[in-house]
Design an enzyme around this catalytic site. Structure first.
Site, PDB file in Angstrom:
ATOM      1  N   GLY A  29       0.780  -1.183   0.057  1.00 31.34           N
ATOM      2  CA  GLY A  29      -0.028  -0.102   0.084  1.00 31.34           C
ATOM      3  C   GLY A  29       0.746   1.193   0.070  1.00 31.34           C
ATOM      4  O   GLY A  29       0.303   2.397   0.544  1.00 31.34           O
ATOM      5  N   ASN A  31       1.593   3.051  -2.777  1.00 26.79           N
ATOM      6  CA  ASN A  31       0.922   3.774  -3.607  1.00 26.79           C
ATOM      7  C   ASN A  31      -0.395   4.641  -2.830  1.00 26.79           C
ATOM      8  O   ASN A  31      -0.689   5.651  -2.942  1.00 26.79           O
ATOM      9  CB  ASN A  31       0.340   3.157  -4.920  1.00 26.79           C
ATOM     10  CG  ASN A  31       1.436   3.182  -5.807  1.00 26.79           C
ATOM     11  OD1 ASN A  31       1.991   4.202  -6.483  1.00 26.79           O
ATOM     12  ND2 ASN A  31       2.065   2.111  -6.029  1.00 26.79           N
ATOM     13  N   LYS A  82     -16.849 -15.683  -8.692  1.00 25.23           N
ATOM     14  CA  LYS A  82     -16.332 -14.378  -8.522  1.00 25.23           C
ATOM     15  C   LYS A  82     -17.361 -13.277  -8.437  1.00 25.23           C
ATOM     16  O   LYS A  82     -17.373 -12.245  -8.034  1.00 25.23           O
ATOM     17  CB  LYS A  82     -15.744 -14.118  -9.870  1.00 25.23           C
ATOM     18  CG  LYS A  82     -14.741 -12.822  -9.800  1.00 25.23           C
ATOM     19  CD  LYS A  82     -13.994 -13.086 -11.207  1.00 25.23           C
ATOM     20  CE  LYS A  82     -12.401 -12.136 -11.034  1.00 25.23           C
ATOM     21  NZ  LYS A  82     -11.688 -12.435 -12.326  1.00 25.23           N
ATOM     22  N   MET A 107      -4.032  -7.444  -6.644  1.00 19.82           N
ATOM     23  CA  MET A 107      -3.567  -8.419  -7.482  1.00 19.82           C
ATOM     24  C   MET A 107      -4.634  -9.496  -7.912  1.00 19.82           C
ATOM     25  O   MET A 107      -4.369 -10.436  -7.665  1.00 19.82           O
ATOM     26  CB  MET A 107      -2.435  -9.109  -6.679  1.00 19.82           C
ATOM     27  CG  MET A 107      -1.272  -8.071  -6.778  1.00 19.82           C
ATOM     28  SD  MET A 107      -0.629  -7.216  -8.201  1.00 19.82           S
ATOM     29  CE  MET A 107       0.913  -6.561  -7.844  1.00 19.82           C
ATOM     30  N   ARG A 108      -5.801  -8.826  -8.265  1.00 21.41           N
ATOM     31  CA  ARG A 108      -6.876  -9.638  -8.750  1.00 21.41           C
ATOM     32  C   ARG A 108      -7.440  -8.981 -10.022  1.00 21.41           C
ATOM     33  O   ARG A 108      -7.581  -7.640 -10.223  1.00 21.41           O
ATOM     34  CB  ARG A 108      -7.783  -9.540  -7.737  1.00 21.41           C
ATOM     35  CG  ARG A 108      -8.486 -10.721  -7.419  1.00 21.41           C
ATOM     36  CD  ARG A 108      -9.425 -11.003  -6.044  1.00 21.41           C
ATOM     37  NE  ARG A 108      -8.383 -11.563  -5.045  1.00 21.41           N
ATOM     38  CZ  ARG A 108      -8.333 -12.850  -5.017  1.00 21.41           C
ATOM     39  NH1 ARG A 108      -8.513 -13.741  -5.921  1.00 21.41           N
ATOM     40  NH2 ARG A 108      -7.506 -13.543  -4.028  1.00 21.41           N
ATOM     41  N   LEU A 109      -7.940  -9.876 -11.162  1.00 22.58           N
ATOM     42  CA  LEU A 109      -8.328  -9.415 -12.351  1.00 22.58           C
ATOM     43  C   LEU A 109      -9.943  -9.336 -11.899  1.00 22.58           C
ATOM     44  O   LEU A 109     -10.782  -9.932 -11.595  1.00 22.58           O
ATOM     45  CB  LEU A 109      -8.335 -10.440 -13.318  1.00 22.58           C
ATOM     46  CG  LEU A 109      -8.198  -9.895 -14.916  1.00 22.58           C
ATOM     47  CD1 LEU A 109      -7.222  -8.934 -14.815  1.00 22.58           C
ATOM     48  CD2 LEU A 109      -7.852 -11.121 -15.629  1.00 22.58           C
ATOM     49  N   ASN A 124      -5.747   2.166 -12.949  1.00 22.07           N
ATOM     50  CA  ASN A 124      -4.706   1.106 -12.580  1.00 22.07           C
ATOM     51  C   ASN A 124      -3.284   1.757 -12.743  1.00 22.07           C
ATOM     52  O   ASN A 124      -3.047   2.650 -13.667  1.00 22.07           O
ATOM     53  CB  ASN A 124      -4.834  -0.149 -13.242  1.00 22.07           C
ATOM     54  CG  ASN A 124      -3.875  -1.157 -12.812  1.00 22.07           C
ATOM     55  OD1 ASN A 124      -3.516  -1.602 -11.547  1.00 22.07           O
ATOM     56  ND2 ASN A 124      -3.281  -1.717 -13.483  1.00 22.07           N
ATOM     57  N   HIS A 126       0.685   0.580 -13.470  1.00 18.81           N
ATOM     58  CA  HIS A 126       1.384  -0.800 -13.616  1.00 18.81           C
ATOM     59  C   HIS A 126       3.112  -0.320 -13.501  1.00 18.81           C
ATOM     60  O   HIS A 126       3.349   0.794 -14.421  1.00 18.81           O
ATOM     61  CB  HIS A 126       1.042  -1.156 -14.858  1.00 18.81           C
ATOM     62  CG  HIS A 126       1.744  -2.346 -15.098  1.00 18.81           C
ATOM     63  ND1 HIS A 126       1.551  -3.674 -14.633  1.00 18.81           N
ATOM     64  CD2 HIS A 126       2.863  -2.727 -16.148  1.00 18.81           C
ATOM     65  CE1 HIS A 126       2.151  -4.601 -15.196  1.00 18.81           C
ATOM     66  NE2 HIS A 126       3.246  -4.068 -15.990  1.00 18.81           N
TER      67      HIS A 126
HETATM   68  C1  GAR Z   1       2.875  -1.384  -7.409  1.00 16.81           C
HETATM   69  O1  GAR Z   1       4.466  -1.312  -7.927  1.00 16.81           O
HETATM   70  C2  GAR Z   1       2.303  -1.332  -8.667  1.00 16.81           C
HETATM   71  O2  GAR Z   1       2.627  -0.713  -9.828  1.00 16.81           O
HETATM   72  C3  GAR Z   1       2.005  -2.836  -8.897  1.00 16.81           C
HETATM   73  O3  GAR Z   1       2.087  -3.488  -7.556  1.00 16.81           O
HETATM   74  C4  GAR Z   1       2.678  -2.550  -6.749  1.00 16.81           C
HETATM   75  C5  GAR Z   1       1.899  -2.380  -5.636  1.00 16.81           C
HETATM   76  O4  GAR Z   1       2.702  -1.594  -4.600  1.00 16.81           O
HETATM   77  N1  GAR Z   1       0.949  -3.410  -9.702  1.00 16.81           N
HETATM   78  C6  GAR Z   1       0.933  -4.104 -10.680  1.00 16.81           C
HETATM   79  O5  GAR Z   1       1.820  -4.789 -10.964  1.00 16.81           O
HETATM   80  C7  GAR Z   1      -0.351  -4.324 -11.604  1.00 16.81           C
HETATM   81  N2  GAR Z   1      -0.258  -5.052 -12.430  1.00 16.81           N
HETATM   82  P1  GAR Z   1       2.357  -0.965  -3.338  1.00 16.81           P
HETATM   83  O6  GAR Z   1       1.225  -1.835  -2.629  1.00 16.81           O
HETATM   84  O7  GAR Z   1       3.165  -0.448  -2.237  1.00 16.81           O
HETATM   85  O8  GAR Z   1       1.462   0.345  -3.834  1.00 16.81           O
END
Ligand code: GAR
Length: 216
Positions: A29, A31, A82, A107-109, A124, A126
């Site tokens: 978390g 971000n 789902k 991390m879920r589609l 999102n 990435h």
């Molecule tokens: C981040 O780096 C984000 O870009 C990635 O998960 C991390 C979460 O970090 N997302 C993906 O790879 C989506 N495909 P956080 O929990 O510290 O924010």
């Protein structure tokens, strides 16, 4: 539009007339923390009304509690289908009058049905320059491939993985002999700036989707 936040505890409260945000996260978390800071400081003038989390061990939960943000812990394993899992999430989104869904390490589609329901209202982040290196290991995959430049992408979510219209991108150079951990740190630092910028553009009504393109 709503006005800036006056005190820290304000963040989690619903506000009339503005954009209400739900963040979806499954892990650390960081971000989410950057978004909390941007809302608290008034850089993003919106309500941060809800954290949707599918993992009881996620650090994002403690961050939400500290910031006074409501948490909906919805575990996928508690449901056979789902659709039922997502129905509970949709109920939470409705109850909290959510306008924008921000996926931050969720991390879920999400299903096609869910994505269509909130079309143009799910973002999102990435950790690569999409469309390269989709999936859960974007930083490592780019590093192992030997790219000299990688980066960060914020995009609207559509029905395909890491695919929807791109809102913002930032490039990050991979230096000679750089360790993976160092590249990860650089990417995360960029993410924490880029995501609040993209959310601000949405909240201030500056984003228009035209086909695959986002005009800011
Ligand atoms: C981040 O780096 C984000 O870009 C990635 O998960 C991390 C979460 O970090 N997302 C993906 O790879 C989506 N495909 P956080 O929990 O510290 O924010």
């Amino acid at each position: 539009m709503r006005q800036g936040l006056s005190d820290e505890n304000d963040t989690g409260k619903e506000r009339k007339g503005g954009v209400n945000i739900a963040v979806f996260a499954s892990g650390r978390g960081t971000n989410f923390a950057a978004i909390i800071r941007a809302v608290k400081s008034g850089k993003i003038k919106a309500g941060l009304a809800l954290l949707v989390c599918d993992n009881p061990r996620a650090r994002a939960i403690a961050r939400a509690k500290k910031a006074g943000i409501k948490v909906a812990l919805v575990k996928r394993e508690d449901f056979t289908a789902k659709k039922e899992f997502e129905a509970v999430i949709i109920r939470e989104l409705k109850q909290n009058k959510i306008d924008l869904i921000v996926l931050a390490g969720f991390m879920r589609l999400l299903s096609g049905e869910f994505v269509r329901r909130y079309k143009g209202r799910i973002m999102n982040i990435h950790p690569s320059l999409l469309p390269a290196f989709k999936g859960t290991e974007g930083i490592k995959d780019a590093f192992d491939y030997g790219v000299k430049v990688t980066g960060v992408t914020v995009h609207f979510v559509d029905e395909k993985l890491d695919h929807g219209p791109i809102i913002l991108q930032a490039a990050v150079a991979v230096n000679r002999n750089e360790a993976l951990a160092c590249l990860e740190e650089k990417i995360h630092r960029i993410e924490h700036k880029l995501y609040p910028q993209a959310i601000k553009l949405f909240v201030t009504g500056k984003l228009k989707i035209k086909g695959r393109k986002v005009v800011a």
